[in-house]
Design a protein around this motif. Structure first.
Motif, mmCIF file in Angstrom:
data_model
loop_
_atom_site.group_PDB
_atom_site.id
_atom_site.type_symbol
_atom_site.label_atom_id
_atom_site.label_comp_id
_atom_site.label_asym_id
_atom_site.label_seq_id
_atom_site.Cartn_x
_atom_site.Cartn_y
_atom_site.Cartn_z
ATOM 1 N N PHE A 111 6.378 -3.004 3.088
ATOM 2 C CA PHE A 111 7.693 -3.350 3.615
ATOM 3 C C PHE A 111 8.589 -2.141 3.367
ATOM 4 C CE2 PHE A 111 10.613 -7.360 3.812
ATOM 5 C CZ PHE A 111 10.809 -7.129 5.155
ATOM 6 N N GLU A 112 8.694 -1.255 4.337
ATOM 7 C CA GLU A 112 9.431 -0.005 4.146
ATOM 8 C C GLU A 112 10.373 0.218 5.315
ATOM 9 O OE1 GLU A 112 9.278 1.540 1.390
ATOM 10 O OE2 GLU A 112 7.428 0.809 0.490
ATOM 11 N N LYS A 113 11.298 1.183 5.112
ATOM 12 C CA LYS A 113 12.285 1.448 6.159
ATOM 13 C C LYS A 113 12.078 2.819 6.776
ATOM 14 C CE LYS A 113 16.449 -1.128 4.906
ATOM 15 N NZ LYS A 113 16.435 -1.482 3.476
ATOM 16 N N ALA B 41 0.788 -1.243 0.000
ATOM 17 C CA ALA B 41 0.000 0.000 0.000
ATOM 18 C C ALA B 41 0.817 1.288 0.000
ATOM 19 C CB ALA B 41 -0.902 0.009 1.243
ATOM 20 N N SER B 42 2.138 1.190 -0.069
ATOM 21 C CA SER B 42 2.938 2.388 0.232
ATOM 22 C C SER B 42 3.418 3.175 -0.975
ATOM 23 C CB SER B 42 4.149 1.976 1.073
ATOM 24 O OG SER B 42 4.859 0.941 0.421
ATOM 25 N N THR B 43 3.429 2.556 -2.145
ATOM 26 C CA THR B 43 3.912 3.252 -3.350
ATOM 27 C C THR B 43 3.097 2.756 -4.547
ATOM 28 O OG1 THR B 43 5.581 1.519 -3.699
ATOM 29 C CG2 THR B 43 6.332 3.488 -2.559
ATOM 30 N N GLY B 44 3.296 3.403 -5.678
ATOM 31 C CA GLY B 44 2.767 2.917 -6.953
ATOM 32 C C GLY B 44 1.270 2.660 -6.934
ATOM 33 N N TYR B 45 0.883 1.556 -7.579
ATOM 34 C CA TYR B 45 -0.537 1.249 -7.738
ATOM 35 C C TYR B 45 -1.236 0.956 -6.415
ATOM 36 C CZ TYR B 45 -0.965 1.506 -12.774
ATOM 37 O OH TYR B 45 -1.064 1.979 -14.056
ATOM 38 N N GLY B 46 -0.537 0.349 -5.466
ATOM 39 C CA GLY B 46 -1.164 0.040 -4.178
ATOM 40 C C GLY B 46 -1.519 1.305 -3.413
ATOM 41 N N VAL C 194 5.384 4.989 -14.338
ATOM 42 C CA VAL C 194 6.691 4.962 -13.686
ATOM 43 C C VAL C 194 6.485 4.670 -12.203
ATOM 44 C CG1 VAL C 194 8.812 6.234 -13.239
ATOM 45 C CG2 VAL C 194 7.489 6.733 -15.297
ATOM 46 N N THR C 195 7.009 3.539 -11.754
ATOM 47 C CA THR C 195 7.011 3.225 -10.317
ATOM 48 C C THR C 195 8.393 2.658 -10.008
ATOM 49 O OG1 THR C 195 6.320 0.918 -10.587
ATOM 50 C CG2 THR C 195 4.552 2.536 -10.344
ATOM 51 N N GLN C 196 8.643 2.438 -8.724
ATOM 52 C CA GLN C 196 9.949 1.864 -8.371
ATOM 53 C C GLN C 196 10.112 0.507 -9.045
ATOM 54 O OE1 GLN C 196 11.263 2.240 -4.241
ATOM 55 N NE2 GLN C 196 9.692 3.777 -3.917
ATOM 56 N N ASP D 156 6.935 -8.202 6.324
ATOM 57 C CA ASP D 156 6.974 -9.059 5.140
ATOM 58 C C ASP D 156 5.619 -9.730 4.887
ATOM 59 O OD1 ASP D 156 7.539 -10.770 3.108
ATOM 60 O OD2 ASP D 156 8.965 -12.014 4.232
ATOM 61 N N ALA D 157 4.945 -9.260 3.868
ATOM 62 C CA ALA D 157 3.605 -9.772 3.539
ATOM 63 C C ALA D 157 3.622 -11.261 3.205
ATOM 64 C CB ALA D 157 3.037 -9.003 2.348
ATOM 65 N N PHE D 158 4.779 -11.774 2.798
ATOM 66 C CA PHE D 158 4.854 -13.200 2.427
ATOM 67 C C PHE D 158 4.870 -14.110 3.659
ATOM 68 C CE2 PHE D 158 7.305 -11.244 -1.275
ATOM 69 C CZ PHE D 158 6.249 -11.348 -2.160
ATOM 70 N N ALA E 55 4.912 -15.337 -14.532
ATOM 71 C CA ALA E 55 4.358 -15.090 -13.194
ATOM 72 C C ALA E 55 2.971 -14.459 -13.310
ATOM 73 C CB ALA E 55 5.300 -14.203 -12.392
ATOM 74 N N LYS E 56 2.806 -13.548 -14.266
ATOM 75 C CA LYS E 56 1.496 -12.895 -14.441
ATOM 76 C C LYS E 56 0.456 -13.894 -14.956
ATOM 77 C CE LYS E 56 2.574 -8.766 -12.988
ATOM 78 N NZ LYS E 56 2.141 -8.385 -11.627
ATOM 79 N N ASP E 57 0.875 -14.840 -15.817
ATOM 80 C CA ASP E 57 -0.060 -15.894 -16.258
ATOM 81 C C ASP E 57 -0.571 -16.648 -15.027
ATOM 82 O OD1 ASP E 57 0.443 -15.273 -18.898
ATOM 83 O OD2 ASP E 57 1.786 -16.974 -19.268
HETATM 84 P P1 NAD Z 1 5.786 -0.521 -6.358
HETATM 85 O O1 NAD Z 1 7.223 -0.919 -6.307
HETATM 86 O O2 NAD Z 1 5.470 0.925 -6.478
HETATM 87 O O3 NAD Z 1 5.013 -1.072 -5.061
HETATM 88 C C1 NAD Z 1 5.287 -2.281 -4.451
HETATM 89 C C2 NAD Z 1 4.630 -2.362 -3.088
HETATM 90 O O4 NAD Z 1 4.895 -3.674 -2.553
HETATM 91 C C3 NAD Z 1 5.175 -1.384 -2.032
HETATM 92 O O5 NAD Z 1 4.115 -0.935 -1.218
HETATM 93 C C4 NAD Z 1 6.127 -2.237 -1.190
HETATM 94 O O6 NAD Z 1 6.312 -1.797 0.140
HETATM 95 C C5 NAD Z 1 5.361 -3.546 -1.219
HETATM 96 N N1 NAD Z 1 6.183 -4.723 -0.914
HETATM 97 C C6 NAD Z 1 7.211 -5.248 -1.624
HETATM 98 N N2 NAD Z 1 7.678 -6.362 -1.003
HETATM 99 C C7 NAD Z 1 6.912 -6.536 0.106
HETATM 100 C C8 NAD Z 1 6.885 -7.504 1.140
HETATM 101 N N3 NAD Z 1 7.717 -8.535 1.163
HETATM 102 N N4 NAD Z 1 5.972 -7.346 2.131
HETATM 103 C C9 NAD Z 1 5.109 -6.299 2.154
HETATM 104 N N5 NAD Z 1 5.075 -5.370 1.171
HETATM 105 C C10 NAD Z 1 5.974 -5.484 0.175
HETATM 106 O O7 NAD Z 1 5.154 -1.377 -7.539
HETATM 107 P P2 NAD Z 1 3.963 -1.162 -8.584
HETATM 108 O O8 NAD Z 1 4.564 -0.856 -9.902
HETATM 109 O O9 NAD Z 1 2.898 -0.291 -8.038
HETATM 110 O O10 NAD Z 1 3.433 -2.670 -8.704
HETATM 111 C C11 NAD Z 1 2.291 -3.151 -8.040
HETATM 112 C C12 NAD Z 1 1.602 -4.159 -8.942
HETATM 113 O O11 NAD Z 1 1.137 -3.489 -10.125
HETATM 114 C C13 NAD Z 1 2.517 -5.297 -9.419
HETATM 115 O O12 NAD Z 1 1.796 -6.485 -9.490
HETATM 116 C C14 NAD Z 1 2.883 -4.832 -10.820
HETATM 117 O O13 NAD Z 1 3.276 -5.901 -11.667
HETATM 118 C C15 NAD Z 1 1.564 -4.223 -11.253
HETATM 119 N N6 NAD Z 1 1.633 -3.345 -12.440
HETATM 120 C C16 NAD Z 1 2.531 -2.333 -12.499
HETATM 121 C C17 NAD Z 1 2.591 -1.559 -13.657
HETATM 122 C C18 NAD Z 1 3.594 -0.430 -13.780
HETATM 123 O O14 NAD Z 1 3.766 0.104 -14.876
HETATM 124 N N7 NAD Z 1 4.238 -0.026 -12.691
HETATM 125 C C19 NAD Z 1 1.715 -1.786 -14.723
HETATM 126 C C20 NAD Z 1 0.776 -2.804 -14.607
HETATM 127 C C21 NAD Z 1 0.738 -3.591 -13.458
#
Ligand code: NAD
Length: 395
Positions: free
Chosen positions: A73-75, A48-53, A273-275, A110-112, A242-244
Motif C-alpha cells: 500500500f504505497e503512494k 512487499a515494499s519495505t522492511g522485512y517483506g 529499524v523499519t518504518q 489495501d491487502a485487508f 496481537a502477536k499471540d
Molecule cells: P514495514 O513498515 O517496513 O512494512 C510494512 C509493509 O506493509 C509495507 O510493504 C506496506 O506497504 C505494507 N502495508 C501496510 N498496510 C498495508 C495495507 N493495508 N495493504 C497492503 N500493504 C500494506 O514493517 P516491518 O517492520 O517490515 O514489519 C513487517 C512484519 O515484521 C510485521 O509483522 C512486524 O511486526 C514484523 N517484525 C518487525 C520487526 C522490526 O524490528 N521491524 C521485528 C520482528 C518482526
C-alpha cells in the motif's frame, strides 16, 4: 527536483528515488553474493515494499530464483510530492528483477480488502498458476474489516498499568523518561484485529478456495519477542496480544492446509529499524544499544541478512530449528545471553551524556534515513532527479 529529507519524529514525508533504488540494489547484491538456495519458486509477498517483506522478496527472488508477486500500500509521486519509499523500492525491485530475467509483478492496494485478494488471485492464476510460498509481512496502523466495514486502529500501549521507561529521541540523542498510559479493552481488541492473525487466515482461505496454492505450500508471518525491558510496551502490551493471536493462527492455518500438505509458520525476527519499528516508543533506545553490542561482536544483521539466513539456514536447510512454541527463531543471535547481559548493563547506564558513546544511536539514525533513500555516500543528493518513477507492472 532536488529531494531532501523532510522529517518529524519517526515520519519522513519525502523519499529519494535514486537512493531507494541504491538501497534495493545493495540488498540484491548481498543475496547474489551468497550461495544459491534450492527453495521457493513462485512466491506471493503481502507487504512487499519495505522492511522485512521487501527483504523476503529479495531473498526469494535472488536467492531462490523465484518469480514474485508483491503486494503493498504505497503512494506514487504527485505534483511536487515524492512517492513513498516503498513505491520507489518496488519500482527498483521490478527493474532489477527484469535485468536478471526474473518474473516480478506488483499490486498496490489495501491487502485487508476482498477486492485486492481477488485481484491477487486473478494475477496468480493468469501468470503463475499457483504459488508455493506466501509471506505475510504487513505492518499497519489500521484495518477496515472487509465484511463488516468496521475500522480498527492499532495502538502501542501497555496493558494493566501505566509504563514508565527511558527512551531516546534518535534525532537529538536526548534520553528521557516517557510514561505510556495502559490500553483499555477496546484498544486491545482493535490492535488484535489489525495486527493479529485474522487477515492472514482470510488470505489463506481465499487462496486455497481459489486453488492457487501448490501442494506443500509454506506460509510465513513475522513476530517479535525481545527482552524484558521492552515487554511492557511490546510483548506484554497491545501489540504482543496481537502477536499471540498471529502465532496461534499459524496452527489453525496449518490445520486448514493439511489436505495439501501446507504449513504455516511464524518467524520471530530480530529488532531492526523499519518504518513500523521506528514508531514504537522505547524500542529505539533498545535497538541503539543492541546495534552497538551486536556490531562489536560481529553478529549484527539488518533485514536482508536475516531473511537470507531464514531461507538458507531454516526454511530450506532441512532443519527449521523451531522453539518450544513451534516458531522459527531468527532472533537467536539477538537473544543470546552474551548479547543481552551487555545490552541490559548499557540500558541501566544510558543517559543523554553518554548515549553517543555507549550506543549506536548514530547508526540507528543513519538506518532511519536510508529507509527513505537518504544518507548513501554513493548518491549525489544535490542532483536533480525525476520523482515520477513508474512501477513497470502497475503503470
Ligand atoms: P514495514 O513498515 O517496513 O512494512 C510494512 C509493509 O506493509 C509495507 O510493504 C506496506 O506497504 C505494507 N502495508 C501496510 N498496510 C498495508 C495495507 N493495508 N495493504 C497492503 N500493504 C500494506 O514493517 P516491518 O517492520 O517490515 O514489519 C513487517 C512484519 O515484521 C510485521 O509483522 C512486524 O511486526 C514484523 N517484525 C518487525 C520487526 C522490526 O524490528 N521491524 C521485528 C520482528 C518482526
Amino acid at each position: 527536483m532536488i529531494v531532501t529529507p523532510k522529517f518529524r519524529g519517526f515520519i519522513c514525508t519525502t523519499s529519494h528515488p535514486v537512493g531507494c533504488e541504491y538501497n534495493v540494489r545493495q540488498q540484491v547484491e548481498y543475496v547474489k553474493n551468497q550461495k544459491k538456495i534450492n527453495g521457493a519458486k513462485k512466491v506471493l509477498v503481502i507487504g512487499a515494499s519495505t522492511g522485512y517483506g521487501l527483504s523476503s522478496r529479495i531473498a526469494a527472488a535472488f536467492g531462490c530464483g523465484a518469480a514474485t508477486i508483491g503486494l503493498f500500500f504505497e503512494k506514487p509521486a504527485s505534483g511536487n510530492r515524492t512517492a513513498s519509499a516503498g513505491w520507489y523500492n518496488s519500482a527498483a525491485f521490478e527493474k532489477i528483477a527484469k535485468e536478471e530475467g526474473l518474473y516480478a509483478k506488483s499490486i498496490n492496494g489495501d491487502a485487508f480488502s476482498n477486492e485486492i485478494k481477488q485481484q491477487t488471485i486473478e494475477l496468480i492464476k493468469k501468470d503463475l498458476g499457483k504459488v508455493d510460498m506466501v509471506i505475510y509481512s504487513l505492518a499497519s496502523p489500521r484495518r477496515t474489516h472487509p465484511d463488516t466495514g468496521e475500522v480498527f486502529n492499532s495502538v502501542l500501549k501497555p496493558i494493566g498499568s501505566a509504563f514508565t521507561s527511558k527512551t531516546v529521541d534518535f534525532h537529538t540523542g536526548k534520553v528521557e523518561n516517557i510514561t505510556i498510559e495502559p490500553a483499555n479493552d477496546d484498544e486491545i481488541r482493535q490492535t488484535i484485529a489489525v495486527m493479529g492473525g485474522e487477515d492472514w487466515s482470510m488470505w489463506m482461505d481465499a487462496l486455497k478456495k481459489a486453488d492457487v496454492l501448490e501442494n506443500n505450500v509454506i506460509t510465513l508471518a513475522y513476530s517479535y519477542v525481545g527482552p524484558e525491558v521492552t515487554h511492557a510496551v511490546y510483548r506484554e502490551g497491545t501489540i504482543g496480544k496481537a502477536k499471540d493471536d498471529l502465532e496461534a493462527t499459524a496452527y489453525q492455518i496449518t490445520d486448514k492446509l493439511k489436505d495439501i500438505g501446507g504449513k504455516a509458520y511464524v518467524s520471530i525476527n530480530k529488532a531492526v529499524v523499519t518504518q513500523a519499528s521506528a514508531a514504537i516508543p522505547v524500542i529505539s533506545l533498545y535497538v541503539s544499544l543492541l546495534f552497538k553490542v551486536m556490531k562489536n561482536k560481529n553478529v549484527h544483521e539488518g533485514c536482508i541478512e536475516q531473511m537470507y539466513r531464514m531461507f538458507e539456514d531454516r526454511l530450506y536447510s532441512g532443519d527449521l530449528k523451531l522453539d518450544s512454541k513451534g516458531r522459527i527463531c531468527m532472533d537467536d543471535w539477538e537473544m543470546d545471553d552474551d548479547i543481552q547481559v551487555e545490552v541490559s548493563k548499557l540500558w541501566n547506564e544510558a543517559n543523554s551524556d553518554n548515549i553517543a558513546d555507549i550506543s549506536d544511536v548514530e547508526g540507528y539514525r543513519a538506518e532511519f534515513f536510508k529507509l527513505f533513500g537518504f544518507g548513501f555516500d554513493a548518491i549525489d543528493y544535490s542532483a536533480d532527479v525525476d520523482i515520477n518513477v513508474m512501477i513497470d507492472s502497475i503503470n
